[in-house]
Design a protein around this motif. Sequence first.
Motif, PDB file in Angstrom:
ATOM      1  N   GLY A 186       0.696  -1.134   0.006  1.00 21.83           N
ATOM      2  CA  GLY A 186      -0.004   0.105  -0.031  1.00 21.83           C
ATOM      3  C   GLY A 186       0.983   1.337  -0.041  1.00 21.83           C
ATOM      4  O   GLY A 186       0.274   2.396  -0.342  1.00 21.83           O
ATOM      5  N   ASN A 187       2.043   1.273   0.432  1.00 24.83           N
ATOM      6  CA  ASN A 187       2.779   2.333   0.349  1.00 24.83           C
ATOM      7  C   ASN A 187       3.439   2.636  -1.028  1.00 24.83           C
ATOM      8  O   ASN A 187       3.420   1.846  -1.970  1.00 24.83           O
ATOM      9  CB  ASN A 187       4.157   2.307   1.253  1.00 24.83           C
ATOM     10  CG  ASN A 187       3.555   2.443   2.784  1.00 24.83           C
ATOM     11  OD1 ASN A 187       2.599   2.855   3.050  1.00 24.83           O
ATOM     12  ND2 ASN A 187       4.588   2.117   3.600  1.00 24.83           N
ATOM     13  N   GLN A 188       4.022   4.036  -1.276  1.00 18.07           N
ATOM     14  CA  GLN A 188       4.558   4.173  -2.458  1.00 18.07           C
ATOM     15  C   GLN A 188       5.939   4.211  -2.597  1.00 18.07           C
ATOM     16  O   GLN A 188       6.846   4.412  -1.694  1.00 18.07           O
ATOM     17  CB  GLN A 188       3.972   5.731  -2.799  1.00 18.07           C
ATOM     18  CG  GLN A 188       2.678   6.158  -2.662  1.00 18.07           C
ATOM     19  CD  GLN A 188       1.774   5.247  -3.834  1.00 18.07           C
ATOM     20  OE1 GLN A 188       2.347   5.278  -4.945  1.00 18.07           O
ATOM     21  NE2 GLN A 188       0.711   4.445  -3.512  1.00 18.07           N
ATOM     22  N   LEU A 191       7.778   9.048  -4.350  1.00 21.57           N
ATOM     23  CA  LEU A 191       6.981  10.211  -3.794  1.00 21.57           C
ATOM     24  C   LEU A 191       7.320  11.597  -4.252  1.00 21.57           C
ATOM     25  O   LEU A 191       8.778  11.792  -4.630  1.00 21.57           O
ATOM     26  CB  LEU A 191       7.280  10.263  -2.490  1.00 21.57           C
ATOM     27  CG  LEU A 191       6.516   9.075  -1.459  1.00 21.57           C
ATOM     28  CD1 LEU A 191       6.938   8.964  -0.049  1.00 21.57           C
ATOM     29  CD2 LEU A 191       5.081   9.238  -1.510  1.00 21.57           C
ATOM     30  N   GLY A 217       0.483  14.152  -6.055  1.00 23.51           N
ATOM     31  CA  GLY A 217       0.365  12.885  -6.564  1.00 23.51           C
ATOM     32  C   GLY A 217       0.140  11.908  -5.433  1.00 23.51           C
ATOM     33  O   GLY A 217      -0.415  12.172  -4.151  1.00 23.51           O
ATOM     34  N   GLU A 218       0.467  10.537  -5.623  1.00 25.57           N
ATOM     35  CA  GLU A 218       0.054   9.417  -4.903  1.00 25.57           C
ATOM     36  C   GLU A 218       0.870   9.584  -3.321  1.00 25.57           C
ATOM     37  O   GLU A 218       1.867  10.172  -3.353  1.00 25.57           O
ATOM     38  CB  GLU A 218       0.465   8.017  -5.450  1.00 25.57           C
ATOM     39  CG  GLU A 218      -0.564   7.729  -6.502  1.00 25.57           C
ATOM     40  CD  GLU A 218      -2.053   7.479  -6.212  1.00 25.57           C
ATOM     41  OE1 GLU A 218      -2.193   7.157  -4.981  1.00 25.57           O
ATOM     42  OE2 GLU A 218      -2.977   7.721  -7.001  1.00 25.57           O
ATOM     43  N   ARG A 219       0.444   9.283  -2.445  1.00 24.32           N
ATOM     44  CA  ARG A 219       0.842   9.323  -0.796  1.00 24.32           C
ATOM     45  C   ARG A 219       0.698   8.140  -0.229  1.00 24.32           C
ATOM     46  O   ARG A 219      -0.344   7.396  -0.580  1.00 24.32           O
ATOM     47  CB  ARG A 219       0.517  10.494  -0.126  1.00 24.32           C
ATOM     48  CG  ARG A 219      -1.058  10.423   0.407  1.00 24.32           C
ATOM     49  CD  ARG A 219      -1.468  11.484   1.521  1.00 24.32           C
ATOM     50  NE  ARG A 219      -1.192  12.665   0.978  1.00 24.32           N
ATOM     51  CZ  ARG A 219      -0.811  13.816   1.513  1.00 24.32           C
ATOM     52  NH1 ARG A 219       0.158  13.369   2.373  1.00 24.32           N
ATOM     53  NH2 ARG A 219      -0.726  14.731   0.968  1.00 24.32           N
ATOM     54  N   ASN A 220       1.507   7.925   0.861  1.00 27.14           N
ATOM     55  CA  ASN A 220       1.231   6.803   1.646  1.00 27.14           C
ATOM     56  C   ASN A 220       0.142   6.865   2.356  1.00 27.14           C
ATOM     57  O   ASN A 220      -0.255   8.018   2.816  1.00 27.14           O
ATOM     58  CB  ASN A 220       2.748   6.460   2.650  1.00 27.14           C
ATOM     59  CG  ASN A 220       3.812   6.044   1.779  1.00 27.14           C
ATOM     60  OD1 ASN A 220       3.742   5.573   0.704  1.00 27.14           O
ATOM     61  ND2 ASN A 220       4.970   6.333   2.376  1.00 27.14           N
ATOM     62  N   PRO A 221      -0.559   5.598   2.833  1.00 28.71           N
ATOM     63  CA  PRO A 221      -1.748   5.796   3.703  1.00 28.71           C
ATOM     64  C   PRO A 221      -1.853   6.481   4.882  1.00 28.71           C
ATOM     65  O   PRO A 221      -0.447   6.035   5.618  1.00 28.71           O
ATOM     66  CB  PRO A 221      -2.106   4.447   3.621  1.00 28.71           C
ATOM     67  CG  PRO A 221      -1.464   3.664   2.410  1.00 28.71           C
ATOM     68  CD  PRO A 221      -0.141   4.237   2.505  1.00 28.71           C
TER      69      PRO A 221
END
Length: 280
Positions: A186-188, A191, A217-221
Amino acid sequence: MRDQLKYYLIPVILLLFSMPSIAQMEREKANIVEPVETFWTPTLISQATTEHLSVGNLNVTIMHSFGIATTNPIQNFFGLDNVQNVRLGLDYGITDKWTAGIGRSSLFNVVDFRTKYAILQQNTSGSKPISISLKADLGIVTQQNRQPFKNDLSTLTSAIISKKVNEQIRLQLSPMYGYFSSVSAGNQTHLFSIGMGSQINISDRFALMAEYYPIIGERNPDTKNTFSLGLNIQTGGHVFQLFFASTRWHLEQYAMAQNREEFWAGDFRFGFNVNRIFGL
């Protein structure tokens, strides 16, 4: 009498001829173009600045963060009983434009190697209105975790753009990219952020500072954008930095990846940095 007058006239004539030369030297001295000192330290709070060490100078840094100040504040003495992370670092000026350093953080026992190079420096004439530096950082987790070495690596690359607006205000933007070789589900791995920083000088000894890491953009939950507020204190050879920050990290890629506190919700911690420069 005529001979005596001659001895008086000779120095006067020489002085008259030398005055244009002296005036020319004064004009040339006044027109010397020098780099502008934008920030007081090579690191604002956790973000790198465009400030560089002079060649041969060594900067010793101690960076310290504590627990959340608002969690059981009386019992935990506003977080000071809970040491979260300590980074010890050394940075050396290879040239006036190129710096290299090494540091170790107590959290995960991360050892980091970093370098920074100035490709443009704002100057006093105004012909170069901004400063631009490039930075690279390699982080290595040395804590035993039974995983391959290649999975313990992280990197940070950034372009730091700053400007001294006037004698009081300095601003900077830092487009940055963080990479982690191994992440949990689930982590990217990748970053991105546009780091923002500022310094407002109150006097020759005191300055306010702030920095922000908005993730693009996408980040860690469950992570939040890192925010910090601080105070610079000049004491001659030392610069002390007292700050409140949402993150416990002093490395930019980890501040992007692992901050889970919201500053404006009261989830901030106290910390301090100490900078001491030695001429070698």
